[in-house]
Design a protein around this motif. Structure first.
Motif, mmCIF file in Angstrom:
data_model
loop_
_atom_site.group_PDB
_atom_site.id
_atom_site.type_symbol
_atom_site.label_atom_id
_atom_site.label_comp_id
_atom_site.label_asym_id
_atom_site.label_seq_id
_atom_site.Cartn_x
_atom_site.Cartn_y
_atom_site.Cartn_z
ATOM 1 N N ASP A 167 0.397 4.004 -2.881
ATOM 2 C CA ASP A 167 0.033 5.037 -2.479
ATOM 3 C C ASP A 167 1.156 6.462 -2.262
ATOM 4 O OD1 ASP A 167 -2.601 4.221 -2.806
ATOM 5 O OD2 ASP A 167 -2.769 3.886 -0.365
ATOM 6 N N ASP A 208 0.224 10.595 5.256
ATOM 7 C CA ASP A 208 -0.861 10.246 4.307
ATOM 8 C C ASP A 208 -1.417 8.740 4.594
ATOM 9 O OD1 ASP A 208 -1.273 12.634 3.247
ATOM 10 O OD2 ASP A 208 0.040 12.166 1.310
ATOM 11 N N ARG A 222 0.865 -1.154 0.015
ATOM 12 C CA ARG A 222 -0.127 -0.046 0.068
ATOM 13 C C ARG A 222 1.074 1.283 0.050
ATOM 14 N NH1 ARG A 222 -4.568 1.660 4.449
ATOM 15 N NH2 ARG A 222 -4.866 3.621 3.691
ATOM 16 N N LEU A 251 -1.287 6.788 7.372
ATOM 17 C CA LEU A 251 -2.025 6.763 8.876
ATOM 18 C C LEU A 251 -3.205 7.776 8.795
ATOM 19 C CD1 LEU A 251 1.088 6.985 11.134
ATOM 20 C CD2 LEU A 251 -0.037 4.917 10.471
ATOM 21 N N ALA A 252 -3.589 8.503 7.951
ATOM 22 C CA ALA A 252 -4.690 9.552 8.001
ATOM 23 C C ALA A 252 -5.690 8.703 7.378
ATOM 24 C CB ALA A 252 -4.466 10.905 7.171
ATOM 25 N N PRO A 253 -6.913 8.826 7.766
ATOM 26 C CA PRO A 253 -8.179 8.095 7.054
ATOM 27 C C PRO A 253 -8.321 8.453 5.594
ATOM 28 C CG PRO A 253 -8.649 9.411 9.191
ATOM 29 C CD PRO A 253 -7.475 9.620 8.940
ATOM 30 N N ARG A 254 -8.640 7.535 4.809
ATOM 31 C CA ARG A 254 -8.645 7.841 3.355
ATOM 32 C C ARG A 254 -9.594 8.979 2.793
ATOM 33 N NH1 ARG A 254 -6.852 3.852 -0.244
ATOM 34 N NH2 ARG A 254 -6.288 1.998 0.784
ATOM 35 N N ASP A 255 -10.694 9.507 3.809
ATOM 36 C CA ASP A 255 -11.402 10.502 3.300
ATOM 37 C C ASP A 255 -10.946 11.594 3.509
ATOM 38 O OD1 ASP A 255 -11.588 10.286 6.056
ATOM 39 O OD2 ASP A 255 -13.767 10.514 5.888
ATOM 40 N N ARG A 256 -9.761 12.065 4.352
ATOM 41 C CA ARG A 256 -9.097 13.113 4.721
ATOM 42 C C ARG A 256 -7.655 13.533 3.985
ATOM 43 N NH1 ARG A 256 -10.406 14.016 11.126
ATOM 44 N NH2 ARG A 256 -12.369 13.835 10.776
ATOM 45 N N ARG A 257 -7.526 12.518 3.240
ATOM 46 C CA ARG A 257 -6.113 12.508 2.305
ATOM 47 C C ARG A 257 -6.195 13.787 1.289
ATOM 48 N NH1 ARG A 257 -4.370 6.571 1.267
ATOM 49 N NH2 ARG A 257 -4.051 5.766 3.415
#
Length: 61
Positions: free
Chosen positions: A45, A51, A41, A53-59
């Motif tokens: 990515d 990036d 991953r 460790l951040a949730p996918r919707d906040r990237r």
């Protein structure tokens, strides 16, 4: 390859490791699979840990 096929292959690998090698081999295969998934991953990515460790919707991407 779909995620269902990948999940089936991972499950089969864990089952074979558990059956032939015991619980220790099962845990080793599961841990190495998790490490491989994380590395894959990161390579897909990018290698920015924030990036990852951040949730996918906040990237930002």
């Amino acid at each position: 390859m779909s995620r269902a096929v990948i999940g089936m292959l991972v499950g089969m690998a864990l089952a074979f490791a558990g059956f032939f090698g015991g619980f220790g081999a099962f845990l080793l295969v599961a841990a190495l699979g998790a490490v491989g998934a994380v590395v894959g991953r990161l390579l897909d990515d990018g290698t920015d840990w924030r990036d990852f460790l951040a949730p996918r919707d906040r990237r930002t991407r």
